[in-house]
Scaffold this motif. Structure first.
Motif, mmCIF file in Angstrom:
data_model
loop_
_atom_site.group_PDB
_atom_site.id
_atom_site.type_symbol
_atom_site.label_atom_id
_atom_site.label_comp_id
_atom_site.label_asym_id
_atom_site.label_seq_id
_atom_site.Cartn_x
_atom_site.Cartn_y
_atom_site.Cartn_z
ATOM 1 N N LEU A 111 -17.000 12.635 11.365
ATOM 2 C CA LEU A 111 -16.046 13.470 12.086
ATOM 3 C C LEU A 111 -16.359 14.952 11.963
ATOM 4 O O LEU A 111 -15.700 15.775 12.594
ATOM 5 C CB LEU A 111 -14.625 13.198 11.575
ATOM 6 C CG LEU A 111 -14.132 11.758 11.728
ATOM 7 C CD1 LEU A 111 -12.679 11.644 11.280
ATOM 8 C CD2 LEU A 111 -14.274 11.275 13.167
ATOM 9 N N ASP A 112 -17.378 15.311 11.156
ATOM 10 C CA ASP A 112 -17.695 16.726 10.945
ATOM 11 C C ASP A 112 -18.289 17.365 12.195
ATOM 12 O O ASP A 112 -17.731 18.299 12.751
ATOM 13 C CB ASP A 112 -18.681 16.887 9.787
ATOM 14 C CG ASP A 112 -18.152 16.303 8.497
ATOM 15 O OD1 ASP A 112 -17.827 17.073 7.600
ATOM 16 O OD2 ASP A 112 -18.068 15.067 8.391
ATOM 17 N N ALA A 272 -13.585 16.856 15.313
ATOM 18 C CA ALA A 272 -12.484 15.968 14.941
ATOM 19 C C ALA A 272 -11.994 16.286 13.536
ATOM 20 O O ALA A 272 -10.794 16.231 13.262
ATOM 21 C CB ALA A 272 -12.940 14.514 15.032
ATOM 22 N N LYS A 273 -12.918 16.639 12.641
ATOM 23 C CA LYS A 273 -12.508 16.986 11.277
ATOM 24 C C LYS A 273 -11.553 18.170 11.284
ATOM 25 O O LYS A 273 -10.504 18.147 10.627
ATOM 26 C CB LYS A 273 -13.730 17.326 10.419
ATOM 27 C CG LYS A 273 -13.363 17.718 8.991
ATOM 28 C CD LYS A 273 -14.568 18.105 8.157
ATOM 29 C CE LYS A 273 -14.934 19.552 8.303
ATOM 30 N NZ LYS A 273 -15.921 19.981 7.272
ATOM 31 N N LEU A 296 -13.225 6.151 9.033
ATOM 32 C CA LEU A 296 -14.105 7.142 9.644
ATOM 33 C C LEU A 296 -14.614 8.125 8.597
ATOM 34 O O LEU A 296 -13.833 8.682 7.821
ATOM 35 C CB LEU A 296 -13.366 7.881 10.763
ATOM 36 C CG LEU A 296 -12.905 6.990 11.924
ATOM 37 C CD1 LEU A 296 -12.134 7.806 12.951
ATOM 38 C CD2 LEU A 296 -14.089 6.300 12.580
ATOM 39 N N LYS A 297 -15.923 8.345 8.606
ATOM 40 C CA LYS A 297 -16.556 9.160 7.572
ATOM 41 C C LYS A 297 -16.428 10.651 7.873
ATOM 42 O O LYS A 297 -16.540 11.085 9.020
ATOM 43 C CB LYS A 297 -18.039 8.803 7.461
ATOM 44 C CG LYS A 297 -18.310 7.364 7.048
ATOM 45 C CD LYS A 297 -19.806 7.081 7.060
ATOM 46 C CE LYS A 297 -20.108 5.621 6.746
ATOM 47 N NZ LYS A 297 -21.562 5.331 6.841
ATOM 48 N N ILE A 298 -16.214 11.413 6.806
ATOM 49 C CA ILE A 298 -16.262 12.874 6.862
ATOM 50 C C ILE A 298 -17.230 13.324 5.779
ATOM 51 O O ILE A 298 -17.094 12.949 4.617
ATOM 52 C CB ILE A 298 -14.877 13.500 6.642
ATOM 53 C CG1 ILE A 298 -13.915 13.060 7.753
ATOM 54 C CG2 ILE A 298 -14.969 15.019 6.590
ATOM 55 C CD1 ILE A 298 -12.501 13.577 7.582
ATOM 56 N N ILE A 398 -13.226 9.440 3.433
ATOM 57 C CA ILE A 398 -13.009 8.566 4.580
ATOM 58 C C ILE A 398 -11.604 8.825 5.116
ATOM 59 O O ILE A 398 -10.639 8.866 4.347
ATOM 60 C CB ILE A 398 -13.160 7.083 4.190
ATOM 61 C CG1 ILE A 398 -14.577 6.807 3.689
ATOM 62 C CG2 ILE A 398 -12.843 6.172 5.363
ATOM 63 C CD1 ILE A 398 -14.756 5.417 3.119
ATOM 64 N N ALA A 399 -11.501 9.018 6.424
ATOM 65 C CA ALA A 399 -10.195 9.145 7.067
ATOM 66 C C ALA A 399 -9.674 7.748 7.371
ATOM 67 O O ALA A 399 -10.385 6.919 7.940
ATOM 68 C CB ALA A 399 -10.307 9.963 8.351
ATOM 69 N N VAL A 400 -8.441 7.484 6.968
ATOM 70 C CA VAL A 400 -7.850 6.156 7.132
ATOM 71 C C VAL A 400 -6.417 6.304 7.635
ATOM 72 O O VAL A 400 -5.867 7.405 7.693
ATOM 73 C CB VAL A 400 -7.848 5.370 5.797
ATOM 74 C CG1 VAL A 400 -9.264 5.154 5.291
ATOM 75 C CG2 VAL A 400 -7.006 6.093 4.744
#
Length: 471
Positions: A111-112, A272-273, A296-298, A398-400
């Motif tokens: 998301l970065d 998105a981040k 989703l990874k950050i 991780i965004a959850v």
């Protein structure tokens, strides 16, 4: 435009939306070119109109909420800046890997920098050509649909810019066949189709030939062409067939300096981040951000945790009603500071706050302001009632979705929480990942603050880590 006027009237009722941003948006919708209203880059818009970035982002979010814009979450190729997938909501971003045919590379989305957020005017407000992207001219399809808002494409003479590295192009309707004659130069050639993301690479080298060669390409979304052929310079007939249900736009590029120069020009865009760490976004889109099964990874996010020291004693000392009022004021002040430093409060737990920031310097700026604000409240009351402990850490996460809200998970979150637990009253503790950040170092230097290092052990962390006290 009557509906648009009604929507703008509704937008102006939101007292926390910058009137200057509303005026700029209204002018652009009324007077801007169609392409200026397709996938708007909120940061570029802010720069163009002399607006604060956070206020511009907030205005677009409110405008989207009332129906003036549609939000798009676009997965990007970090190499060429092409849009690999476009989503109306982050919930539909489900793939573990995306492949860019043009770059012939696969990427695990983060998301970065790999997901941009853009705003396109709603067809209810104004019809623009990009609402029917398959009717756009080829050049405008590349400009408005294929390349992301972070690629700094020229405003004028974009067609001439593309001509510098394009040999041939053609438009094929569904089911149509055609032959495209090309004279191959001694260059690396890319036959690229931006609708199906099909590609054929041709490495042209050796002695020129007059022999007419033939190449057949079929576009059907199932068999994406990505092989590399070797050919000599000279004539080539490319037989093309469109087996899709929409038009395709095969284009023959020279992969030379002109193409690299175009794609190398980048500008900041709304990631998105950054949007997930925006308080306005969290307030307006509280429950419809992530699907419960998404992870989703950050790559790097900054976490700030606070807690009140001695809150139990506070309730005992001043009584429940007075203590509740003090804690409520404390939450209000922290919330305002977080939002003003481009962060977002993720949640409160008892007397504690968990907040996120896109960069470490904004978190430290918020922490310093929080400490000063608590001191001011204590001076006003004449008592040391609000003793705030603050911990800051940055790293991957991780965004959850948890408990019907967007949250974060991972070791970075755990470390940030435990660093806060180390702090004593009115102290700010931060990790090396935070204080080593260049912008954070500049901020501390301007405030004549020198972090004091400690090597500490944290529960659940095998190695000792460096934690700094910010005096």
């Amino acid at each position: 435009m009557n509906e648009a006027q009604d929507l703008f009237s509704l937008l102006r009722q939101s007292t926390d939306v910058d009137p200057r941003a509303i005026d700029a948006i209204k002018r652009t919708i009324a007077e801007g070119k169609d392409r200026e209203l397709c996938r708007i880059n909120a940061l570029a818009f802010a720069s163009k109109h002399g607006l604060d970035e956070e206020r511009a982002i907030g205005a677009f979010l409110h405008a989207a909420r009332v129906g003036l814009f549609d939000i798009s979450w676009n997965v990007l190729c970090p190499g060429c800046g092409g849009v690999l997938d476009s989503n109306a909501t982050l919930k539909t971003l489900q793939k573990d890997e995306y492949t860019c045919a043009l770059c012939s590379e696969g990427y695990s989305p983060t998301l970065d920098e790999m997901v941009e957020v853009t705003f396109t005017v709603s067809p209810r407000v104004r019809k623009i050509a990009a609402h029917n992207p398959h009717e756009l001219p080829l050049v405008e399809y590349f400009r408005q649909i294929y390349w992301a808002s972070g690629v700094d494409l020229p405003e004028e003479d974009f067609a001439k810019t593309m001509e510098a590295f394009s040999l041939e192009d053609i438009e094929l309707a569904p089911g149509e066949k055609a032959v495209l004659p090309v004279q191959l130069p001694s260059e690396f050639i890319i036959v690229f189709e931006p609708v199906t993301h099909s590609v054929k690479f041709i490495d042209v080298k050796g002695e020129p030939t007059r022999e007419r060669r033939n190449l057949s390409l079929v576009f059907d979304r199932e068999h994406v062409q990505n092989q590399t052929l070797e050919m000599q310079p000279g004539p080539l007939r490319i037989s093309l067939e469109n087996r899709t249900d929409t038009r395709v736009l095969p284009t023959v590029f020279i992969a030379g300096q002109e193409l690299h120069d175009l794609l190398g020009k980048r500008r900041p865009f709304l990631t998105a981040k950054r949007l997930l760490t925006n308080q306005t976004f969290r307030d307006l889109y509280r429950t419809d951000t992530l699907d419960i099964n998404q992870r989703l990874k950050i790559t790097s996010l900054t976490f700030l945790f606070t807690d009140l020291r001695g809150s139990t004693e506070l309730y005992e000392r001043v009584g429940d009603l007075s203590a509740f009022d003090l804690v409520r004021v404390h939450f209000q002040v922290l919330h305002e500071i977080v939002a003003s430093e481009a962060g977002a409060v993720v949640k409160t737990i008892g007397d504690a706050v968990m907040a996120t920031f896109a960069t470490p310097d904004r978190a430290i700026a918020a922490a310093l302001r929080m400490r000063d604000a608590m001191r001011a409240l204590n001076e006003k009351s004449g008592r040391e009632d609000l003793l705030l402990k603050i911990g800051v850490h940055a790293g991957p996460c991780i965004a959850v979705s948890m408990n019907e809200r967007q949250d974060y998970f991972g070791q970075t979150v755990n470390i940030a929480s435990r660093v806060q637990n180390l702090a004593n009253a009115q102290a700010i503790f931060a990790t090396r990942a935070v204080v080593d950040d260049n912008l954070t170092a500049d901020l501390l230097h301007r405030n004549a603050l020198t972090p004091v290092p400690h090597e500490v052990s944290l529960r659940g962390i095998e190695r000792e880590i460096a934690v700094y006290t910010i005096p």
